[in-house]
Design an enzyme around this catalytic site. Structure first.
Site, PDB file in Angstrom:
ATOM      1  N   ASN A  42     -20.522  10.382  16.747  1.00  0.00           N
ATOM      2  CA  ASN A  42     -20.953   9.366  15.780  1.00  0.00           C
ATOM      3  C   ASN A  42     -22.225   8.659  16.239  1.00  0.00           C
ATOM      4  O   ASN A  42     -23.108   8.372  15.436  1.00  0.00           O
ATOM      5  CB  ASN A  42     -19.836   8.344  15.536  1.00  0.00           C
ATOM      6  CG  ASN A  42     -18.877   8.833  14.466  1.00  0.00           C
ATOM      7  OD1 ASN A  42     -19.007   9.961  13.995  1.00  0.00           O
ATOM      8  ND2 ASN A  42     -17.935   8.004  14.071  1.00  0.00           N
ATOM      9  N   CYS A 102     -17.244   3.424  10.030  1.00  0.00           N
ATOM     10  CA  CYS A 102     -17.277   4.116  11.326  1.00  0.00           C
ATOM     11  C   CYS A 102     -18.543   3.883  12.140  1.00  0.00           C
ATOM     12  O   CYS A 102     -18.468   3.327  13.238  1.00  0.00           O
ATOM     13  CB  CYS A 102     -17.071   5.612  11.097  1.00  0.00           C
ATOM     14  SG  CYS A 102     -15.424   5.968  10.477  1.00  0.00           S
ATOM     15  N   GLY A 151     -23.972   2.754   7.406  1.00  0.00           N
ATOM     16  CA  GLY A 151     -22.981   1.709   7.154  1.00  0.00           C
ATOM     17  C   GLY A 151     -21.606   2.339   7.186  1.00  0.00           C
ATOM     18  O   GLY A 151     -21.413   3.401   7.777  1.00  0.00           O
ATOM     19  N   LYS A 158       0.838  -1.205   0.000  1.00  0.00           N
ATOM     20  CA  LYS A 158       0.000   0.000   0.000  1.00  0.00           C
ATOM     21  C   LYS A 158       0.877   1.261   0.000  1.00  0.00           C
ATOM     22  O   LYS A 158       0.667   2.189  -0.782  1.00  0.00           O
ATOM     23  CB  LYS A 158      -0.874  -0.026   1.259  1.00  0.00           C
ATOM     24  CG  LYS A 158      -1.926   1.053   1.343  1.00  0.00           C
ATOM     25  CD  LYS A 158      -2.768   0.775   2.593  1.00  0.00           C
ATOM     26  CE  LYS A 158      -3.991   1.620   2.667  1.00  0.00           C
ATOM     27  NZ  LYS A 158      -4.892   1.213   3.757  1.00  0.00           N
ATOM     28  N   ARG A 186     -17.148  -1.190   3.344  1.00  0.00           N
ATOM     29  CA  ARG A 186     -17.105  -1.773   4.680  1.00  0.00           C
ATOM     30  C   ARG A 186     -18.461  -1.582   5.355  1.00  0.00           C
ATOM     31  O   ARG A 186     -18.975  -0.468   5.421  1.00  0.00           O
ATOM     32  CB  ARG A 186     -15.978  -1.132   5.509  1.00  0.00           C
ATOM     33  CG  ARG A 186     -14.604  -1.529   5.004  1.00  0.00           C
ATOM     34  CD  ARG A 186     -13.481  -0.871   5.779  1.00  0.00           C
ATOM     35  NE  ARG A 186     -13.293   0.524   5.456  1.00  0.00           N
ATOM     36  CZ  ARG A 186     -12.323   1.288   5.960  1.00  0.00           C
ATOM     37  NH1 ARG A 186     -11.472   0.778   6.820  1.00  0.00           N
ATOM     38  NH2 ARG A 186     -12.214   2.558   5.612  1.00  0.00           N
ATOM     39  N   GLU A 219     -15.801  10.520   4.588  1.00  0.00           N
ATOM     40  CA  GLU A 219     -15.294  10.032   3.300  1.00  0.00           C
ATOM     41  C   GLU A 219     -16.116  10.686   2.198  1.00  0.00           C
ATOM     42  O   GLU A 219     -17.315  10.887   2.332  1.00  0.00           O
ATOM     43  CB  GLU A 219     -15.425   8.504   3.232  1.00  0.00           C
ATOM     44  CG  GLU A 219     -14.396   7.817   4.099  1.00  0.00           C
ATOM     45  CD  GLU A 219     -14.504   6.298   4.074  1.00  0.00           C
ATOM     46  OE1 GLU A 219     -15.117   5.743   3.155  1.00  0.00           O
ATOM     47  OE2 GLU A 219     -13.967   5.683   5.004  1.00  0.00           O
ATOM     48  N   PHE A 251     -13.026  13.945  12.505  1.00  0.00           N
ATOM     49  CA  PHE A 251     -14.458  13.979  12.182  1.00  0.00           C
ATOM     50  C   PHE A 251     -14.718  13.980  10.678  1.00  0.00           C
ATOM     51  O   PHE A 251     -15.837  14.219  10.248  1.00  0.00           O
ATOM     52  CB  PHE A 251     -15.104  15.213  12.818  1.00  0.00           C
ATOM     53  CG  PHE A 251     -14.974  15.262  14.310  1.00  0.00           C
ATOM     54  CD1 PHE A 251     -15.805  14.502  15.121  1.00  0.00           C
ATOM     55  CD2 PHE A 251     -13.997  16.049  14.921  1.00  0.00           C
ATOM     56  CE1 PHE A 251     -15.673  14.519  16.513  1.00  0.00           C
ATOM     57  CE2 PHE A 251     -13.864  16.080  16.309  1.00  0.00           C
ATOM     58  CZ  PHE A 251     -14.705  15.324  17.103  1.00  0.00           C
ATOM     59  N   LYS A 294     -19.382   0.299  13.763  1.00  0.00           N
ATOM     60  CA  LYS A 294     -18.405  -0.158  14.769  1.00  0.00           C
ATOM     61  C   LYS A 294     -18.339   0.812  15.952  1.00  0.00           C
ATOM     62  O   LYS A 294     -18.165   0.394  17.090  1.00  0.00           O
ATOM     63  CB  LYS A 294     -17.030  -0.387  14.146  1.00  0.00           C
ATOM     64  CG  LYS A 294     -16.169   0.843  14.018  1.00  0.00           C
ATOM     65  CD  LYS A 294     -14.732   0.516  13.693  1.00  0.00           C
ATOM     66  CE  LYS A 294     -13.956   1.749  13.295  1.00  0.00           C
ATOM     67  NZ  LYS A 294     -13.778   2.766  14.317  1.00  0.00           N
ATOM     68  N   LYS A 342     -22.018   4.872   0.702  1.00  0.00           N
ATOM     69  CA  LYS A 342     -22.610   6.170   0.375  1.00  0.00           C
ATOM     70  C   LYS A 342     -21.939   6.654  -0.918  1.00  0.00           C
ATOM     71  O   LYS A 342     -20.907   6.086  -1.324  1.00  0.00           O
ATOM     72  CB  LYS A 342     -22.441   7.171   1.512  1.00  0.00           C
ATOM     73  CG  LYS A 342     -20.996   7.543   1.791  1.00  0.00           C
ATOM     74  CD  LYS A 342     -20.926   8.649   2.827  1.00  0.00           C
ATOM     75  CE  LYS A 342     -19.491   9.110   3.005  1.00  0.00           C
ATOM     76  NZ  LYS A 342     -19.358  10.214   3.919  1.00  0.00           N
TER      77      LYS A 342
HETATM   78  P1  NAD Z   1      -7.892   2.400   7.154  1.00  0.00           P
HETATM   79  O1  NAD Z   1      -8.106   0.944   7.366  1.00  0.00           O
HETATM   80  O2  NAD Z   1      -8.259   3.012   5.849  1.00  0.00           O
HETATM   81  O3  NAD Z   1      -6.355   2.767   7.449  1.00  0.00           O
HETATM   82  C1  NAD Z   1      -5.641   2.304   8.535  1.00  0.00           C
HETATM   83  C2  NAD Z   1      -4.194   2.127   8.111  1.00  0.00           C
HETATM   84  O4  NAD Z   1      -3.385   1.820   9.240  1.00  0.00           O
HETATM   85  C3  NAD Z   1      -3.988   0.996   7.118  1.00  0.00           C
HETATM   86  O5  NAD Z   1      -3.381   1.476   5.946  1.00  0.00           O
HETATM   87  C4  NAD Z   1      -3.098   0.001   7.877  1.00  0.00           C
HETATM   88  O6  NAD Z   1      -2.211  -0.705   7.018  1.00  0.00           O
HETATM   89  C5  NAD Z   1      -2.373   0.939   8.823  1.00  0.00           C
HETATM   90  N1  NAD Z   1      -1.780   0.250   9.990  1.00  0.00           N
HETATM   91  C6  NAD Z   1      -2.306  -0.702  10.778  1.00  0.00           C
HETATM   92  N2  NAD Z   1      -1.429  -1.054  11.738  1.00  0.00           N
HETATM   93  C7  NAD Z   1      -0.319  -0.295  11.568  1.00  0.00           C
HETATM   94  C8  NAD Z   1       0.922  -0.202  12.240  1.00  0.00           C
HETATM   95  N3  NAD Z   1       1.212  -0.937  13.306  1.00  0.00           N
HETATM   96  N4  NAD Z   1       1.815   0.702  11.782  1.00  0.00           N
HETATM   97  C9  NAD Z   1       1.557   1.473  10.712  1.00  0.00           C
HETATM   98  N5  NAD Z   1       0.391   1.405  10.026  1.00  0.00           N
HETATM   99  C10 NAD Z   1      -0.534   0.540  10.455  1.00  0.00           C
HETATM  100  O7  NAD Z   1      -8.677   3.131   8.341  1.00  0.00           O
HETATM  101  P2  NAD Z   1      -9.310   4.599   8.326  1.00  0.00           P
HETATM  102  O8  NAD Z   1     -10.638   4.554   7.675  1.00  0.00           O
HETATM  103  O9  NAD Z   1      -8.292   5.569   7.879  1.00  0.00           O
HETATM  104  O10 NAD Z   1      -9.574   4.789   9.885  1.00  0.00           O
HETATM  105  C11 NAD Z   1      -8.520   4.958  10.810  1.00  0.00           C
HETATM  106  C12 NAD Z   1      -9.111   5.366  12.140  1.00  0.00           C
HETATM  107  O11 NAD Z   1      -9.781   6.625  11.996  1.00  0.00           O
HETATM  108  C13 NAD Z   1     -10.160   4.401  12.689  1.00  0.00           C
HETATM  109  O12 NAD Z   1     -10.081   4.393  14.075  1.00  0.00           O
HETATM  110  C14 NAD Z   1     -11.472   5.029  12.250  1.00  0.00           C
HETATM  111  O13 NAD Z   1     -12.541   4.674  13.097  1.00  0.00           O
HETATM  112  C15 NAD Z   1     -11.151   6.503  12.378  1.00  0.00           C
HETATM  113  N6  NAD Z   1     -11.933   7.384  11.515  1.00  0.00           N
HETATM  114  C16 NAD Z   1     -12.241   7.000  10.250  1.00  0.00           C
HETATM  115  C17 NAD Z   1     -12.965   7.859   9.435  1.00  0.00           C
HETATM  116  C18 NAD Z   1     -13.342   7.456   8.030  1.00  0.00           C
HETATM  117  O14 NAD Z   1     -14.221   8.099   7.455  1.00  0.00           O
HETATM  118  N7  NAD Z   1     -12.717   6.445   7.445  1.00  0.00           N
HETATM  119  C19 NAD Z   1     -13.390   9.112   9.925  1.00  0.00           C
HETATM  120  C20 NAD Z   1     -13.024   9.473  11.216  1.00  0.00           C
HETATM  121  C21 NAD Z   1     -12.299   8.599  12.007  1.00  0.00           C
END
Ligand code: NAD
Length: 443
Positions: A212, A264, A261, A35, A331, A155, A152, A267, A324
């Site tokens: 959330n 976020c 869905g 990645k 997911r 996507e 906050f 979960k 969406k």
């Molecule tokens: P994601 O799965 O897209 O990205 C997470 C990344 O972390 C992955 O690329 C993974 O390879 C990496 N990772 C895992 N373990 C690691 C390690 N030990 N060292 C380095 N990298 C590592 O997740 P996301 O959607 O970006 O969400 C991340 C966090 O933010 C979650 O807690 C989520 O709830 C929160 N969040 C997400 C959103 C959203 O819209 N996606 C919005 C607000 C908050």
């Protein structure tokens, strides 16, 4: 300032590119080598409007670099943001092993004072665990602070939300930590005037789960209301519009549809229920919110049965797979759940989405994916609209009629106008609005 972003997924990469764009020197780290190598080549491995261009510009400017090593990033950056995933365990609680792993690695290579901010969504008290974990692995004895800086962003609007946030929350336990976080965000605060809210760490962690959970509650409220409207012969769109005009209520997220869905809300609601229970409070309201969401998905399938009778030997076109529009994220998408239930019932599902086909294929290979929307629709017994992509507007009632075997639509997003569907001679079932056309009465 030199900043490190650990985890370059949806949140991390957006944050990294945006922080670089406001002048910081940013280093991104990810444990997924493939990645990260793609990102280094300027390929964003997921769909987010504008992010590929922004990432490439910032890489070219030299302000955005990447490394596979947390130790290396810790040497370089004064502030480190943990942006790794916090997925749900089978019990509903958040799995924090990735957060712990990052905390351990940062602590093992501290060269001097560092601020470590949780941006991942985590249950209250995670900051305590991060601090204690770092303490245990802090070989150099260097000073550090832990902070909670919840994210906050939405996507599909991630860059806008990062650069023009409604508020920035800084959960800190020292003035120094507050100062460092303030410095990181200063260009954004200056530009937008957005509030910079300083709290303690636990409060900041709770702000994210509470936000959330409240948005999910609004969605489930609208869906429960839709169920009543369907039975009462009322129109949920008019009810929620009038409710939302009241500024105390607000229109946002008060929309009936296929339920929430994505990565976020499901979960985070489950994790909040679980954490509250651990703390000795049964959050019955949120249990009901999750239950209504489940029922909302099941009701889409019930509507298909209502218009098609038996599912066996029926060809069903599903338009939209992403949870969406403007994302390729599937997911916990209601669409996949609905497709799987339809297939289980014996139907042949032919699905299409403008962005999310590859992502859906990886988790739901049993679905029949089409090359385009026309292929999905041609000769289908009915179409189920699951994601309100703007580009589906080209499927006017006349166009749908020319492709489908029968003019039957189940609209899980209230995308179409019932009057237009009636005028075009459709059997049309939407959410919380009177049914158009002939269906057997429900006893
Ligand atoms: P994601 O799965 O897209 O990205 C997470 C990344 O972390 C992955 O690329 C993974 O390879 C990496 N990772 C895992 N373990 C690691 C390690 N030990 N060292 C380095 N990298 C590592 O997740 P996301 O959607 O970006 O969400 C991340 C966090 O933010 C979650 O807690 C989520 O709830 C929160 N969040 C997400 C959103 C959203 O819209 N996606 C919005 C607000 C908050």
């Amino acid at each position: 300032m030199k900043v490190a972003i650990i985890g370059t997924g949806h949140v991390g990469l957006t944050t990294a590119a945006c922080f670089a764009s406001i002048g910081h020197e940013v280093v991104g780290v990810d444990s997924d080598r493939e990645k990260l190598d793609r990102i280094i080549r300027g390929e964003v491995p997921f769909f987010e409007p504008g992010l590929t261009e922004l990432t490439r510009t910032q890489i070219d400017s030299g302000r955005l670099t990447f490394t596979h090593s947390i130790a290396e990033a810790t040497q370089q950056a004064e502030a480190l943001f943990i942006c790794v995933g916090t997925p749900a365990r089978a019990t509903g609680e958040a799995n924090l092993v990735y957060v712990e792993a990052v905390a351990r690695e940062i602590a093992s290579s501290l060269p001097g004072y560092r601020l470590v901010a949780e941006k991942s969504t985590v249950p209250v008290e995670t900051g305590e665990w991060v601090r204690m974990t770092m303490q245990r692995h802090n070989r150099s004895g260097a000073e550090f602070d832990v902070a909670s800086n919840p994210e906050f962003l939405r996507e599909g609007n991630a860059i806008h939300d990062t650069l023009k946030p409604d508020r920035i929350v800084a959960g800190v336990s020292s003035e120094r930590a507050a100062r460092v976080l303030r410095e990181v965000y200063e260009p954004i605060i200056k530009e937008t005037g957005c509030p910079f809210l300083i709290t303690d760490i636990r409060t900041a962690e709770l702000i994210k789960h509470a936000s959330n959970a409240f948005l999910a509650t609004k969605i489930s409220f609208a869906n429960a209301l839709a169920a009543v409207c369907e039975r009462a012969g009322a129109d949920v769109e008019l009810v929620t519009e009038a409710m939302g005009a009241d500024l105390r209520i607000g229109r946002a997220f008060l929309h009936a549809g296929a339920g929430y869905g994505g990565a976020c809300f499901p979960k985070d609601v489950d994790a909040f229920i679980h954490r509250s229970k651990e703390l000795g409070y049964r959050f019955g309201l949120l249990e009901e919110v999750a239950k209504i969401n489940e029922q909302t998905r099941a009701s889409v399938v019930a509507k298909v049965r209502r218009v098609l009778w038996n599912l066996e030997h029926k060809k069903i076109a599903v338009l939209g797979l992403a949870f969406k529009p403007d994302t390729d994220d599937v997911r916990n998408a209601p669409s996949l759940d609905v497709c799987q239930r339809l297939i289980k019932g014996g139907a042949e599902v032919r699905a299409w989405d403008p962005q999310a086909i590859e992502e859906a294929k990886a988790v739901a290979p049993e679905i029949n994916y089409c090359a385009d929307a026309e292929e999905a629709l041609r000769g289908a017994d009915c179409v189920v609209l699951m994601t309100e992509w703007d580009e589906f507007r080209r499927f006017t009632p006349a166009k749908l009629k020319s492709l489908l075997a029968h003019p039957i639509v189940v609209d899980a997003r209230n995308f179409y106008d019932p009057a237009e569907m009636a005028a075009a001679g459709f059997t049309y079932v939407s959410v919380g609005r009177p049914i158009v056309g002939e269906v057997p009465s429900r006893k």
